[in-house]
Design a protein around this motif. Structure first.
Motif, PDB file in Angstrom:
ATOM      1  N   LYS A 179      33.001  46.607  46.135  1.00  0.00           N
ATOM      2  CA  LYS A 179      34.220  46.819  46.914  1.00  0.00           C
ATOM      3  C   LYS A 179      35.357  45.929  46.408  1.00  0.00           C
ATOM      4  O   LYS A 179      36.512  46.332  46.374  1.00  0.00           O
ATOM      5  CB  LYS A 179      33.963  46.543  48.389  1.00  0.00           C
ATOM      6  CG  LYS A 179      33.126  47.596  49.060  1.00  0.00           C
ATOM      7  CD  LYS A 179      32.923  47.285  50.519  1.00  0.00           C
ATOM      8  CE  LYS A 179      32.025  48.329  51.152  1.00  0.00           C
ATOM      9  NZ  LYS A 179      31.812  48.063  52.580  1.00  0.00           N
ATOM     10  N   LYS A 180      35.019  44.706  45.998  1.00  0.00           N
ATOM     11  CA  LYS A 180      36.043  43.786  45.490  1.00  0.00           C
ATOM     12  C   LYS A 180      36.624  44.316  44.186  1.00  0.00           C
ATOM     13  O   LYS A 180      37.823  44.236  43.952  1.00  0.00           O
ATOM     14  CB  LYS A 180      35.458  42.394  45.281  1.00  0.00           C
ATOM     15  CG  LYS A 180      36.514  41.348  44.965  1.00  0.00           C
ATOM     16  CD  LYS A 180      35.914  39.976  44.818  1.00  0.00           C
ATOM     17  CE  LYS A 180      35.821  39.343  46.166  1.00  0.00           C
ATOM     18  NZ  LYS A 180      35.451  37.922  46.114  1.00  0.00           N
ATOM     19  N   ASN A 181      35.770  44.876  43.318  1.00  0.00           N
ATOM     20  CA  ASN A 181      36.266  45.435  42.060  1.00  0.00           C
ATOM     21  C   ASN A 181      37.127  46.667  42.304  1.00  0.00           C
ATOM     22  O   ASN A 181      38.116  46.871  41.600  1.00  0.00           O
ATOM     23  CB  ASN A 181      35.103  45.771  41.122  1.00  0.00           C
ATOM     24  CG  ASN A 181      34.456  44.539  40.548  1.00  0.00           C
ATOM     25  OD1 ASN A 181      35.020  43.451  40.565  1.00  0.00           O
ATOM     26  ND2 ASN A 181      33.245  44.692  40.050  1.00  0.00           N
ATOM     27  N   VAL A 182      36.769  47.467  43.286  1.00  0.00           N
ATOM     28  CA  VAL A 182      37.590  48.630  43.641  1.00  0.00           C
ATOM     29  C   VAL A 182      38.950  48.148  44.140  1.00  0.00           C
ATOM     30  O   VAL A 182      39.994  48.681  43.748  1.00  0.00           O
ATOM     31  CB  VAL A 182      36.888  49.506  44.700  1.00  0.00           C
ATOM     32  CG1 VAL A 182      37.840  50.557  45.264  1.00  0.00           C
ATOM     33  CG2 VAL A 182      35.659  50.169  44.109  1.00  0.00           C
ATOM     34  N   ALA A 183      38.956  47.124  44.985  1.00  0.00           N
ATOM     35  CA  ALA A 183      40.221  46.588  45.502  1.00  0.00           C
ATOM     36  C   ALA A 183      41.075  46.036  44.364  1.00  0.00           C
ATOM     37  O   ALA A 183      42.297  46.245  44.339  1.00  0.00           O
ATOM     38  CB  ALA A 183      39.946  45.493  46.532  1.00  0.00           C
ATOM     39  N   ARG A 184      40.454  45.347  43.416  1.00  0.00           N
ATOM     40  CA  ARG A 184      41.208  44.831  42.264  1.00  0.00           C
ATOM     41  C   ARG A 184      41.796  45.978  41.449  1.00  0.00           C
ATOM     42  O   ARG A 184      42.942  45.907  40.999  1.00  0.00           O
ATOM     43  CB  ARG A 184      40.307  43.978  41.373  1.00  0.00           C
ATOM     44  CG  ARG A 184      40.106  42.598  41.875  1.00  0.00           C
ATOM     45  CD  ARG A 184      39.473  41.721  40.801  1.00  0.00           C
ATOM     46  NE  ARG A 184      39.349  40.390  41.305  1.00  0.00           N
ATOM     47  CZ  ARG A 184      38.211  39.753  41.473  1.00  0.00           C
ATOM     48  NH1 ARG A 184      37.081  40.307  41.128  1.00  0.00           N
ATOM     49  NH2 ARG A 184      38.191  38.531  41.970  1.00  0.00           N
ATOM     50  N   THR A 185      41.011  47.003  41.232  1.00  0.00           N
ATOM     51  CA  THR A 185      41.483  48.155  40.460  1.00  0.00           C
ATOM     52  C   THR A 185      42.652  48.836  41.168  1.00  0.00           C
ATOM     53  O   THR A 185      43.661  49.155  40.533  1.00  0.00           O
ATOM     54  CB  THR A 185      40.335  49.154  40.221  1.00  0.00           C
ATOM     55  OG1 THR A 185      39.305  48.493  39.479  1.00  0.00           O
ATOM     56  CG2 THR A 185      40.800  50.376  39.456  1.00  0.00           C
TER      57      THR A 185
ATOM     58  N   SER B  61      44.259  40.858  40.366  1.00  0.00           N
ATOM     59  CA  SER B  61      43.840  42.221  40.036  1.00  0.00           C
ATOM     60  C   SER B  61      43.381  42.377  38.592  1.00  0.00           C
ATOM     61  O   SER B  61      42.758  43.378  38.247  1.00  0.00           O
ATOM     62  CB  SER B  61      44.975  43.211  40.329  1.00  0.00           C
ATOM     63  OG  SER B  61      46.044  43.036  39.427  1.00  0.00           O
ATOM     64  N   THR B  62      43.673  41.398  37.762  1.00  0.00           N
ATOM     65  CA  THR B  62      43.284  41.497  36.347  1.00  0.00           C
ATOM     66  C   THR B  62      42.201  40.492  35.978  1.00  0.00           C
ATOM     67  O   THR B  62      41.795  40.427  34.825  1.00  0.00           O
ATOM     68  CB  THR B  62      44.508  41.269  35.445  1.00  0.00           C
ATOM     69  OG1 THR B  62      45.079  39.993  35.738  1.00  0.00           O
ATOM     70  CG2 THR B  62      45.543  42.368  35.639  1.00  0.00           C
ATOM     71  N   ARG B  63      41.767  39.719  36.950  1.00  0.00           N
ATOM     72  CA  ARG B  63      40.747  38.705  36.682  1.00  0.00           C
ATOM     73  C   ARG B  63      39.402  39.368  36.437  1.00  0.00           C
ATOM     74  O   ARG B  63      39.028  40.325  37.105  1.00  0.00           O
ATOM     75  CB  ARG B  63      40.645  37.769  37.889  1.00  0.00           C
ATOM     76  CG  ARG B  63      39.861  36.523  37.605  1.00  0.00           C
ATOM     77  CD  ARG B  63      39.810  35.636  38.800  1.00  0.00           C
ATOM     78  NE  ARG B  63      38.618  36.019  39.541  1.00  0.00           N
ATOM     79  CZ  ARG B  63      38.430  35.814  40.813  1.00  0.00           C
ATOM     80  NH1 ARG B  63      39.361  35.240  41.533  1.00  0.00           N
ATOM     81  NH2 ARG B  63      37.331  36.176  41.408  1.00  0.00           N
ATOM     82  N   THR B  64      38.676  38.837  35.482  1.00  0.00           N
ATOM     83  CA  THR B  64      37.334  39.326  35.216  1.00  0.00           C
ATOM     84  C   THR B  64      36.424  38.838  36.333  1.00  0.00           C
ATOM     85  O   THR B  64      36.384  37.642  36.621  1.00  0.00           O
ATOM     86  CB  THR B  64      36.814  38.798  33.866  1.00  0.00           C
ATOM     87  OG1 THR B  64      37.741  39.202  32.856  1.00  0.00           O
ATOM     88  CG2 THR B  64      35.439  39.322  33.557  1.00  0.00           C
ATOM     89  N   PRO B  65      35.704  39.752  36.963  1.00  0.00           N
ATOM     90  CA  PRO B  65      34.817  39.328  38.045  1.00  0.00           C
ATOM     91  C   PRO B  65      33.747  38.364  37.528  1.00  0.00           C
ATOM     92  O   PRO B  65      33.286  38.488  36.394  1.00  0.00           O
ATOM     93  CB  PRO B  65      34.176  40.624  38.531  1.00  0.00           C
ATOM     94  CG  PRO B  65      34.993  41.719  37.973  1.00  0.00           C
ATOM     95  CD  PRO B  65      35.675  41.181  36.752  1.00  0.00           C
ATOM     96  N   ARG B  66      33.392  37.424  38.359  1.00  0.00           N
ATOM     97  CA  ARG B  66      32.339  36.481  38.000  1.00  0.00           C
ATOM     98  C   ARG B  66      31.003  37.201  37.967  1.00  0.00           C
ATOM     99  O   ARG B  66      30.715  38.049  38.789  1.00  0.00           O
ATOM    100  CB  ARG B  66      32.253  35.356  39.021  1.00  0.00           C
ATOM    101  CG  ARG B  66      33.445  34.467  39.032  1.00  0.00           C
ATOM    102  CD  ARG B  66      33.239  33.371  40.050  1.00  0.00           C
ATOM    103  NE  ARG B  66      34.460  32.610  40.193  1.00  0.00           N
ATOM    104  CZ  ARG B  66      34.696  31.790  41.182  1.00  0.00           C
ATOM    105  NH1 ARG B  66      33.803  31.622  42.128  1.00  0.00           N
ATOM    106  NH2 ARG B  66      35.816  31.128  41.240  1.00  0.00           N
ATOM    107  N   ALA B  67      30.206  36.809  37.000  1.00  0.00           N
ATOM    108  CA  ALA B  67      28.856  37.369  36.922  1.00  0.00           C
ATOM    109  C   ALA B  67      28.031  36.768  38.054  1.00  0.00           C
ATOM    110  O   ALA B  67      28.128  35.573  38.342  1.00  0.00           O
ATOM    111  CB  ALA B  67      28.228  37.059  35.578  1.00  0.00           C
TER     112      ALA B  67
END
Length: 145
Positions: free
Chosen positions: A3-9, A125-131
């Motif tokens: 959901k966080k990646n969708v929000a960033r996108t 919004s452009t930050r690479t998500p943490r693994a």
């Protein structure tokens, strides 16, 4: 995709689209209104300033929409652009310049609070998500000792 990646996108697409629209408006239908906002202390001709910022906005917006490998860099550049134009927003408030419905000092002042939001959105919004790191199983720390 989380959901966080969708929000960033969604945030990145919104910001990229906003910048492309703003850039096109600098270059076309709102060019004169943007010229009126250029502070007197900017050493370039107001039209050159508006055209240059419009080109930069279109480029940054397009990059936000399509960049993959350099997305983080594009976010930093967009944030720096928002920082660079912020003094112009302050000047618009201090010099009481009307534009785009910002016809009172209160409206111009409130607008100043949106610039940090744009900066934060560009970076977030452009930050690479943490693994995700695997958490040790309950009690495994004791066993390792």
């Amino acid at each position: 995709m989380s959901k966080k990646n969708v929000a960033r996108t969604v945030g990145r697409i919104f910001l990229g689209s906003f910048l492309v629209f703003a850039g096109v408006s600098h270059l076309t239908f709102a060019r004169e209104e943007f010229q009126a906002q250029v502070p007197d202390w900017v050493p370039l001709d107001p039209d050159v300033t508006v055209l240059a910022s419009g080109v930069v906005e279109v480029g940054l917006g397009a990059a936000l929409l399509v960049a993959r490998k350099r997305r983080g860099l594009v976010g930093v550049l967009a944030a720096l652009f928002f920082v660079a134009v912020f003094p112009g927003n302050i000047a618009q408030w201090l010099e009481h310049r009307d534009a785009f419905g910002l016809d009172t000092d209160t409206k111009r002042f409130v607008r100043l609070f949106f610039q940090p939001v744009l900066i934060a959105l560009a970076l977030w919004s452009t930050r690479t998500p943490r693994a995700k790191t695997a958490r040790p199983a309950a009690g495994s720390e004791r066993a390792a000792l």
